[in-house]
Design an enzyme around this catalytic site. Structure first.
Site, PDB file in Angstrom:
ATOM      1  N   GLY A  87       1.249  -0.906   0.073  1.00  0.00           N
ATOM      2  CA  GLY A  87      -0.265  -0.051  -0.024  1.00  0.00           C
ATOM      3  C   GLY A  87       1.250   1.266  -0.320  1.00  0.00           C
ATOM      4  O   GLY A  87       0.441   2.229  -0.366  1.00  0.00           O
ATOM      5  N   GLU A 113      -3.703  -0.865   7.467  1.00  0.00           N
ATOM      6  CA  GLU A 113      -5.033  -0.590   7.142  1.00  0.00           C
ATOM      7  C   GLU A 113      -5.629  -0.434   5.837  1.00  0.00           C
ATOM      8  O   GLU A 113      -6.107   0.278   4.811  1.00  0.00           O
ATOM      9  CB  GLU A 113      -5.798  -0.874   8.330  1.00  0.00           C
ATOM     10  CG  GLU A 113      -7.470  -1.230   8.530  1.00  0.00           C
ATOM     11  CD  GLU A 113      -8.255  -1.071   8.628  1.00  0.00           C
ATOM     12  OE1 GLU A 113      -9.269  -2.278   9.554  1.00  0.00           O
ATOM     13  OE2 GLU A 113      -7.738  -0.036   9.896  1.00  0.00           O
ATOM     14  N   ASN A 115      -4.020   2.239   3.618  1.00  0.00           N
ATOM     15  CA  ASN A 115      -3.046   1.903   2.662  1.00  0.00           C
ATOM     16  C   ASN A 115      -4.049   0.340   1.619  1.00  0.00           C
ATOM     17  O   ASN A 115      -4.029   0.942   0.400  1.00  0.00           O
ATOM     18  CB  ASN A 115      -0.921   2.334   2.467  1.00  0.00           C
ATOM     19  CG  ASN A 115      -0.770   3.257   3.421  1.00  0.00           C
ATOM     20  OD1 ASN A 115      -1.980   4.368   2.577  1.00  0.00           O
ATOM     21  ND2 ASN A 115       0.381   3.346   3.845  1.00  0.00           N
ATOM     22  N   LYS A 164      11.243   4.497   6.074  1.00  0.00           N
ATOM     23  CA  LYS A 164      11.931   4.869   5.750  1.00  0.00           C
ATOM     24  C   LYS A 164      11.811   6.594   5.864  1.00  0.00           C
ATOM     25  O   LYS A 164      13.337   7.108   5.305  1.00  0.00           O
ATOM     26  CB  LYS A 164      11.218   5.325   3.971  1.00  0.00           C
ATOM     27  CG  LYS A 164      11.045   3.804   3.295  1.00  0.00           C
ATOM     28  CD  LYS A 164      10.561   4.010   2.349  1.00  0.00           C
ATOM     29  CE  LYS A 164      10.446   2.460   1.270  1.00  0.00           C
ATOM     30  NZ  LYS A 164       8.891   2.113   2.037  1.00  0.00           N
ATOM     31  N   LYS A 206      20.294   5.708   0.713  1.00  0.00           N
ATOM     32  CA  LYS A 206      20.965   5.771   1.629  1.00  0.00           C
ATOM     33  C   LYS A 206      21.541   4.360   3.097  1.00  0.00           C
ATOM     34  O   LYS A 206      22.188   4.685   3.577  1.00  0.00           O
ATOM     35  CB  LYS A 206      20.034   6.337   2.934  1.00  0.00           C
ATOM     36  CG  LYS A 206      19.553   7.458   2.203  1.00  0.00           C
ATOM     37  CD  LYS A 206      18.164   7.729   2.736  1.00  0.00           C
ATOM     38  CE  LYS A 206      17.979   9.526   2.640  1.00  0.00           C
ATOM     39  NZ  LYS A 206      17.029   9.678   1.149  1.00  0.00           N
ATOM     40  N   ASN A 242      15.640   9.718  -3.789  1.00  0.00           N
ATOM     41  CA  ASN A 242      14.146   9.922  -3.594  1.00  0.00           C
ATOM     42  C   ASN A 242      13.223  10.089  -4.606  1.00  0.00           C
ATOM     43  O   ASN A 242      13.282   9.665  -6.290  1.00  0.00           O
ATOM     44  CB  ASN A 242      14.808  11.761  -3.331  1.00  0.00           C
ATOM     45  CG  ASN A 242      15.805  11.834  -2.214  1.00  0.00           C
ATOM     46  OD1 ASN A 242      14.547  11.806  -1.021  1.00  0.00           O
ATOM     47  ND2 ASN A 242      16.657  11.984  -1.804  1.00  0.00           N
ATOM     48  N   VAL A 243      11.574   9.649  -4.283  1.00  0.00           N
ATOM     49  CA  VAL A 243      11.069   9.292  -5.782  1.00  0.00           C
ATOM     50  C   VAL A 243       9.972  10.646  -5.437  1.00  0.00           C
ATOM     51  O   VAL A 243       9.665  11.107  -4.108  1.00  0.00           O
ATOM     52  CB  VAL A 243      10.509   8.171  -4.773  1.00  0.00           C
ATOM     53  CG1 VAL A 243       8.870   8.139  -6.153  1.00  0.00           C
ATOM     54  CG2 VAL A 243      11.509   6.940  -5.540  1.00  0.00           C
ATOM     55  N   LEU A 244       9.760  11.074  -6.266  1.00  0.00           N
ATOM     56  CA  LEU A 244       8.825  12.432  -5.828  1.00  0.00           C
ATOM     57  C   LEU A 244       6.996  11.631  -6.022  1.00  0.00           C
ATOM     58  O   LEU A 244       6.743  11.098  -6.629  1.00  0.00           O
ATOM     59  CB  LEU A 244       8.578  13.326  -7.418  1.00  0.00           C
ATOM     60  CG  LEU A 244       9.913  14.001  -8.211  1.00  0.00           C
ATOM     61  CD1 LEU A 244       9.241  14.362  -9.257  1.00  0.00           C
ATOM     62  CD2 LEU A 244      10.074  14.691  -7.019  1.00  0.00           C
ATOM     63  N   VAL A 250       9.575  15.451   0.311  1.00  0.00           N
ATOM     64  CA  VAL A 250       9.183  16.535   0.276  1.00  0.00           C
ATOM     65  C   VAL A 250       8.786  17.843  -0.304  1.00  0.00           C
ATOM     66  O   VAL A 250       8.397  19.134  -0.125  1.00  0.00           O
ATOM     67  CB  VAL A 250      10.859  18.051   0.311  1.00  0.00           C
ATOM     68  CG1 VAL A 250      11.673  17.514  -0.828  1.00  0.00           C
ATOM     69  CG2 VAL A 250      11.181  19.143   0.938  1.00  0.00           C
TER      70      VAL A 250
END
Length: 408
Positions: A87, A113, A115, A164, A206, A242-244, A250
């Site tokens: 999810g 739950e 998600n 994460k 990371k 990082n994933v947009l 952010v």
């Protein structure tokens, strides 16, 4: 003078060209909108009136991912596929990509739950996909994981479940151990025991020379993956930045700060990160699953790193605001945060894979379970011993330089 109030840009502009247009619009204080693709207009999918705001993803100029669909279908079609963290941002997109390749059954495993319900409803009502089962629970629950593997006999596992959020785990490091390490080991053990064909671990940049608990915990998960390789299941990991739009990204924070009129908070003027979109990351994870021969760490080519201060400024402009009127406030690096992230560490040989956006690392890895160090780490986590967890992690990952939790 044209007295223009708004600029419309056509689809298909390169990221570089679009950035030039955005800069010009900023100077002229003009709003900017993006037209849909001509092919979509011609086919009747959308109207020419279906304008949208230019998004930050457009400025990245990411090219479309080309997939070896035959290779992917070869390991997913008519298979029972288990996705942990199904999810979450990456897990849910993995599910969307996987159903394109006609699995026999998709097992959705998630601790959240809301998600889990959300991805279930999307698969059912938006995609018309019914060959799924939902499992609400934690990956470190050995009895539950064993019951699921016994009942469903998955043939392919995508392990995306993980905590994460870097600052949160700095102050709650036992959760990184329990979820990211013990949970990963539990799912890996079950995969070997039940003869899973392929296991793909979703990792992170990371994990490279980590300065935080989250990265160190993911590095231990990578080392565990190496340790389980050779026991019948083909294990591999995929490492990216990082994933947009992901949870913890952010960008939603920046947008809400801009809507309130600022300030937009950035930790440091020089902090940079690699970015890619959620669909791009998920597609490349699925592609890497077809490439693995066993024990590899695949690295996704992330393009050029982006200064977060520049990202904040771009979002101010794309929101139709004047950067001169919204302050960018620098707040200082958070506990465990690096100025620059890396995708590869010293000693890791980098090889091409044949796919333009995926590299593979070959490195000598040490076993993490042979000398009792892992068990002492787990014991420290069970005692909620923050300092003990960080010290034990450093023994498992010598390049990890821990940073103490700073209370505000």
């Amino acid at each position: 003078m044209t007295r223009a109030e708004e600029i419309l840009v056509s689809a298909g502009q390169s990221g570089e060209r679009l950035r030039e247009i955005v800069d010009a619009c900023e100077a002229a204080q003009l709003r900017i909108k993006k037209l849909p693709a001509l092919a979509d207009i011609a086919s009747g999918k959308v109207s020419v009136k279906a304008l949208r705001d230019v998004r930050y993803e457009d400025l990245l100029g990411r090219e479309e991912v080309h997939l070896d669909e035959a290779g992917i279908k070869g390991y997913l079609a008519d298979k029972v596929v288990l996705v942990t963290g199904a999810g979450g941002s990456i897990g849910s997109e993995l599910c969307r990509q996987i159903i394109r390749f006609d699995p026999r059954l998709l097992v959705l495993f998630d601790a959240g739950e809301e998600n889990l319900y959300s991805i279930e409803m999307e698969l059912l009502h938006q995609h018309g996909f019914t060959r799924y089962v939902t499992v609400l629970g934690q990956v470190q629950d050995t009895a539950l994981v064993e019951a699921v593997f016994m009942a469903r006999q998955p043939q392919v596992v995508f392990h995306a479940a993980a905590y994460k959020h870097v600052p949160m785990l700095e102050c709650n490091p036992w959760q990184a151990v329990t979820n990211n390490i013990l949970g990963s080991r539990t799912v890996m053990e079950a995969s070997v025991r039940h003869g899973v064909g392929r296991f793909v671990l979703v990792s992170t940049d990371k994990a490279v020379r980590p300065t935080n608990v989250m990265g160190a915990s993911k590095r231990v998960a990578e080392l565990l993956m190496h340790g389980f390789q050779g026991r019948g299941t083909t294990f591999m990991a995929v490492r990216f930045g990082n994933v947009l739009g992901s949870s913890g990204s952010v960008i939603p924070l920046f947008r809400s700060q801009i809507e309130r009129g600022g300030p937009v908070t950035v930790t440091h003027p020089d902090v940079t990160r690699y970015f890619m979109t959620i669909p791009e990351a998920a597609q490349l994870i699925v592609q890497a699953g077809a490439l693995g021969q066993g024990g590899e760490i695949f690295v996704l080519k992330m393009g050029q790193p982006v200064r977060i201060a520049d990202l904040a400024r771009d979002l101010i402009v794309l929101s139709g605001k004047d950067p001169a009127e919204i302050e960018i406030k620098f707040t200082g690096l958070r506990p465990g945060e690096k100025l620059f992230e890396e995708l590869i560490t010293a000693g890791e040989g980098v090889l091409e894979t044949g796919h333009e956006k995926i590299l593979v690392l070959r490195s000598e890895s040490v076993a993490v379970e042979s000398d009792g160090k892992l068990e002492t780490l787990l014991e420290a986590a069970r005692c909620f011993d923050s300092d003990g967890v960080k010290k034990k992690l450093q023994k498992l990952v010598p390049e990890y330089l821990p940073v103490s939790c700073i209370s505000s």
